[in-house]
Design a protein around this motif. Sequence first.
Motif, PDB file in Angstrom:
ATOM      1  N   LEU A 192      56.136  38.233  49.468  1.00 16.51           N
ATOM      2  CA  LEU A 192      57.247  38.704  50.293  1.00 16.51           C
ATOM      3  C   LEU A 192      57.240  40.216  50.226  1.00 16.51           C
ATOM      4  CD1 LEU A 192      60.031  36.169  49.318  1.00 16.51           C
ATOM      5  CD2 LEU A 192      59.000  36.453  51.596  1.00 16.51           C
ATOM      6  N   TYR A 193      57.496  40.876  51.337  1.00 16.04           N
ATOM      7  CA  TYR A 193      57.182  42.310  51.380  1.00 16.04           C
ATOM      8  C   TYR A 193      57.974  43.142  50.379  1.00 16.04           C
ATOM      9  CZ  TYR A 193      61.296  43.932  53.978  1.00 16.04           C
ATOM     10  OH  TYR A 193      62.565  44.268  54.338  1.00 16.04           O
ATOM     11  N   TRP A 194      59.217  42.718  50.086  1.00 18.69           N
ATOM     12  CA  TRP A 194      60.024  43.548  49.168  1.00 18.69           C
ATOM     13  C   TRP A 194      59.644  43.308  47.708  1.00 18.69           C
ATOM     14  CZ3 TRP A 194      62.004  39.594  52.184  1.00 18.69           C
ATOM     15  CH2 TRP A 194      62.518  38.484  51.528  1.00 18.69           C
ATOM     16  N   LYS A 195      58.782  42.318  47.479  1.00 29.14           N
ATOM     17  CA  LYS A 195      58.306  42.087  46.111  1.00 29.14           C
ATOM     18  C   LYS A 195      56.859  42.517  45.957  1.00 29.14           C
ATOM     19  CE  LYS A 195      61.253  38.064  45.346  1.00 29.14           C
ATOM     20  NZ  LYS A 195      61.266  36.585  45.360  1.00 29.14           N
ATOM     21  N   ASN A 196      56.302  43.049  47.030  1.00 27.30           N
ATOM     22  CA  ASN A 196      54.873  43.374  47.025  1.00 27.30           C
ATOM     23  C   ASN A 196      54.559  44.495  46.022  1.00 27.30           C
ATOM     24  OD1 ASN A 196      52.220  44.045  47.595  1.00 27.30           O
ATOM     25  ND2 ASN A 196      52.467  43.760  49.805  1.00 27.30           N
ATOM     26  N   PRO A 197      53.750  44.187  44.992  1.00 27.27           N
ATOM     27  CA  PRO A 197      53.468  45.203  43.979  1.00 27.27           C
ATOM     28  C   PRO A 197      52.467  46.257  44.456  1.00 27.27           C
ATOM     29  CG  PRO A 197      52.310  43.177  43.443  1.00 27.27           C
ATOM     30  CD  PRO A 197      53.095  42.905  44.692  1.00 27.27           C
ATOM     31  N   ASP A 198      51.627  45.916  45.418  1.00 24.47           N
ATOM     32  CA  ASP A 198      50.613  46.872  45.856  1.00 24.47           C
ATOM     33  C   ASP A 198      50.164  46.506  47.278  1.00 24.47           C
ATOM     34  OD1 ASP A 198      48.402  48.416  46.378  1.00 24.47           O
ATOM     35  OD2 ASP A 198      47.492  48.122  44.401  1.00 24.47           O
ATOM     36  N   HIS A 199      50.571  47.344  48.210  1.00 27.40           N
ATOM     37  CA  HIS A 199      50.285  47.028  49.616  1.00 27.40           C
ATOM     38  C   HIS A 199      48.796  47.055  49.955  1.00 27.40           C
ATOM     39  CE1 HIS A 199      54.309  46.535  51.201  1.00 27.40           C
ATOM     40  NE2 HIS A 199      54.686  47.441  50.313  1.00 27.40           N
ATOM     41  N   ARG A 200      48.004  47.633  49.068  1.00 26.22           N
ATOM     42  CA  ARG A 200      46.566  47.638  49.342  1.00 26.22           C
ATOM     43  C   ARG A 200      45.910  46.336  48.887  1.00 26.22           C
ATOM     44  NH1 ARG A 200      47.565  53.081  48.241  1.00 26.22           N
ATOM     45  NH2 ARG A 200      46.803  54.455  49.853  1.00 26.22           N
ATOM     46  N   LYS A 201      46.593  45.619  47.993  1.00 23.74           N
ATOM     47  CA  LYS A 201      45.984  44.400  47.437  1.00 23.74           C
ATOM     48  C   LYS A 201      46.654  43.120  47.905  1.00 23.74           C
ATOM     49  CE  LYS A 201      44.122  46.589  43.326  1.00 23.74           C
ATOM     50  NZ  LYS A 201      44.639  47.143  42.074  1.00 23.74           N
ATOM     51  N   TYR A 202      47.930  43.244  48.292  1.00 26.87           N
ATOM     52  CA  TYR A 202      48.660  42.055  48.714  1.00 26.87           C
ATOM     53  C   TYR A 202      49.086  42.179  50.174  1.00 26.87           C
ATOM     54  CZ  TYR A 202      49.252  40.610  43.831  1.00 26.87           C
ATOM     55  OH  TYR A 202      49.042  40.200  42.547  1.00 26.87           O
ATOM     56  N   VAL A 203      48.939  41.077  50.889  1.00 26.34           N
ATOM     57  CA  VAL A 203      49.438  41.041  52.263  1.00 26.34           C
ATOM     58  C   VAL A 203      50.947  40.808  52.205  1.00 26.34           C
ATOM     59  CG1 VAL A 203      49.372  39.765  54.440  1.00 26.34           C
ATOM     60  CG2 VAL A 203      47.281  40.092  53.120  1.00 26.34           C
ATOM     61  N   SER A 204      51.694  41.564  52.978  1.00 23.18           N
ATOM     62  CA  SER A 204      53.146  41.415  52.980  1.00 23.18           C
ATOM     63  C   SER A 204      53.605  40.342  53.955  1.00 23.18           C
ATOM     64  CB  SER A 204      53.800  42.739  53.369  1.00 23.18           C
ATOM     65  OG  SER A 204      53.936  43.547  52.240  1.00 23.18           O
ATOM     66  N   LEU A 205      54.523  39.498  53.473  1.00 23.50           N
ATOM     67  CA  LEU A 205      55.119  38.491  54.341  1.00 23.50           C
ATOM     68  C   LEU A 205      56.514  38.954  54.751  1.00 23.50           C
ATOM     69  CD1 LEU A 205      54.376  35.273  52.196  1.00 23.50           C
ATOM     70  CD2 LEU A 205      52.904  36.342  53.912  1.00 23.50           C
ATOM     71  N   VAL A 206      56.775  38.921  56.058  1.00 23.29           N
ATOM     72  CA  VAL A 206      58.096  39.288  56.565  1.00 23.29           C
ATOM     73  C   VAL A 206      58.695  38.067  57.258  1.00 23.29           C
ATOM     74  CG1 VAL A 206      59.397  40.902  58.002  1.00 23.29           C
ATOM     75  CG2 VAL A 206      57.197  41.602  57.035  1.00 23.29           C
ATOM     76  N   PRO A 207      59.672  37.421  56.637  1.00 27.07           N
ATOM     77  CA  PRO A 207      60.295  36.277  57.297  1.00 27.07           C
ATOM     78  C   PRO A 207      61.064  36.751  58.535  1.00 27.07           C
ATOM     79  CG  PRO A 207      60.794  36.335  54.935  1.00 27.07           C
ATOM     80  CD  PRO A 207      60.222  37.658  55.283  1.00 27.07           C
ATOM     81  N   THR A 208      60.872  36.067  59.648  1.00 28.86           N
ATOM     82  CA  THR A 208      61.511  36.487  60.907  1.00 28.86           C
ATOM     83  C   THR A 208      62.014  35.284  61.692  1.00 28.86           C
ATOM     84  OG1 THR A 208      59.392  36.344  62.081  1.00 28.86           O
ATOM     85  CG2 THR A 208      60.004  38.518  61.239  1.00 28.86           C
ATOM     86  N   SER A 209      62.869  35.566  62.645  1.00 28.92           N
ATOM     87  CA  SER A 209      63.168  34.602  63.691  1.00 28.92           C
ATOM     88  C   SER A 209      63.203  35.332  65.021  1.00 28.92           C
ATOM     89  CB  SER A 209      64.512  33.907  63.467  1.00 28.92           C
ATOM     90  OG  SER A 209      64.879  33.240  64.672  1.00 28.92           O
ATOM     91  N   ALA A 210      62.367  34.883  65.932  1.00 24.13           N
ATOM     92  CA  ALA A 210      62.342  35.502  67.264  1.00 24.13           C
ATOM     93  C   ALA A 210      63.552  35.057  68.066  1.00 24.13           C
ATOM     94  CB  ALA A 210      61.053  35.125  67.983  1.00 24.13           C
ATOM     95  N   VAL A 211      64.253  34.022  67.576  1.00 23.64           N
ATOM     96  CA  VAL A 211      65.425  33.523  68.299  1.00 23.64           C
ATOM     97  C   VAL A 211      66.684  34.279  67.867  1.00 23.64           C
ATOM     98  CG1 VAL A 211      66.938  31.503  68.594  1.00 23.64           C
ATOM     99  CG2 VAL A 211      64.454  31.256  68.792  1.00 23.64           C
ATOM    100  N   THR A 212      66.880  34.414  66.566  1.00 26.13           N
ATOM    101  CA  THR A 212      68.105  35.075  66.081  1.00 26.13           C
ATOM    102  C   THR A 212      67.903  36.571  65.839  1.00 26.13           C
ATOM    103  OG1 THR A 212      67.594  34.775  63.742  1.00 26.13           O
ATOM    104  CG2 THR A 212      68.714  32.947  64.846  1.00 26.13           C
ATOM    105  N   GLY A 213      66.655  36.997  65.769  1.00 22.41           N
ATOM    106  CA  GLY A 213      66.380  38.421  65.523  1.00 22.41           C
ATOM    107  C   GLY A 213      66.377  38.781  64.047  1.00 22.41           C
TER     108      GLY A 213
END
Length: 362
Positions: A192-213
């Motif tokens: 999850l992006y706010w827990k990502n220890p290193d953006h060069r080594k971990y892919v960030s996950l951003v939970p979203t909803s295209a319906v609710t925004g």
Amino acid sequence: TTSTSSSSTEEPELRSPILCILGHVDTGKTSLLDKIRSTNVQGGEARGITQQIGASFIPVENIRDQAKDLAERLKFEFKLPGLLLIDTPGHESFNNLRSRGSGLCDLAILVIDIMHGLEAQTIESINLLRMRKTPFIVALNKVDRIYEWRPCRNVDIRESLKVQSRHAAQEFDSRVKDTVAQLAVQELNASLYWKNPDHRKYVSLVPTSAVTGEGIPDLMVLATQLMQKIMAEKVTYRDELQCTILEVKTIEGLGATVDAVLVNGVLSEGDKIVVSGFGAPIVSTIRSLLTPPPLRETRVKTQLIPNKSVKASMGVKIVAPGLEKAVPGTSLLVCTEDDDLEDLKAQAQSEIDSVLNDVETS
Ligand code: GDP
């Protein structure tokens, strides 16, 4: 040539990063694009702008408005002029670009349906991004479909998670874990992006909803943040022209046009251009440079506006005679007084050869 970093305290000028969205069918790519565009247009009239040009420019003021609370909490300062989103992942040029291994996109958003996890085209997309060495983040979309989810319109995802029932929060956690495990099978570390220890080594996950925004502010801020912090060099504005043709269209009243992404440099009306063409390189002169009006002012379906010149990065429709046979996915070159036209034609020809070669071998 200008990097005398020690003495200069002035920050380099940045251009807007070019973002593309890809992923499995039905994960919500189109809906996310629509949501990003429409929440960025006051009155919500985004439709009609984008199919005209192949790329939507989201000015930084719009992103700032939309992500105000989140940016304040993170004490995040926007330095980029905006984000340029490529509209249609299915562009012909992407096939050419793919096979030639050159990346148009500075950053990709890979969309995964949180209810389905990884699917066939998700894995294809991952392999494609790896091959092109394109950095990416994941939109873990459709969070609103989690059982008992309480929708919170257009807020950032951690605010939304605070009000969810224990049940919904547990299901959310377990689905995130599943996706992380499936990505690990693809040899990708994810977080999850706010827990990502290193953006060069971990892919960030951003939970979203295209319906609710929900999560859309996070997506915008994270994309901006990554480009500013980690990839600033990549989006440092350069004068050297870099322009890629996305699509060729003949339009009544205008004649032959190309929709292009101006990645770096400036294009002006009257510029002499050299373009790769089926058959032979095309030499022409820019008659007109059209862009959509700025999003902020777009309340109704509007016409493209002419510009004397356009500076990168920007999506632009170029009107010039003889472009019917231009090859999507190739570069547009400008011939200045200092350039040798024959050299540029040779350069255009070699691009055609490499595209045709790729078509034969793929
Ligand atoms: P694409 O094929 O990836 O472009 O997917 P679309 O944007 O066409 O979306 C596929 C379907 O999923 C449509 O019916 C959308 O309305 C729906 N959809 C997309 N995003 C969301 C979301 O965040 N939540 C929900 N509930 N439905 C969504």
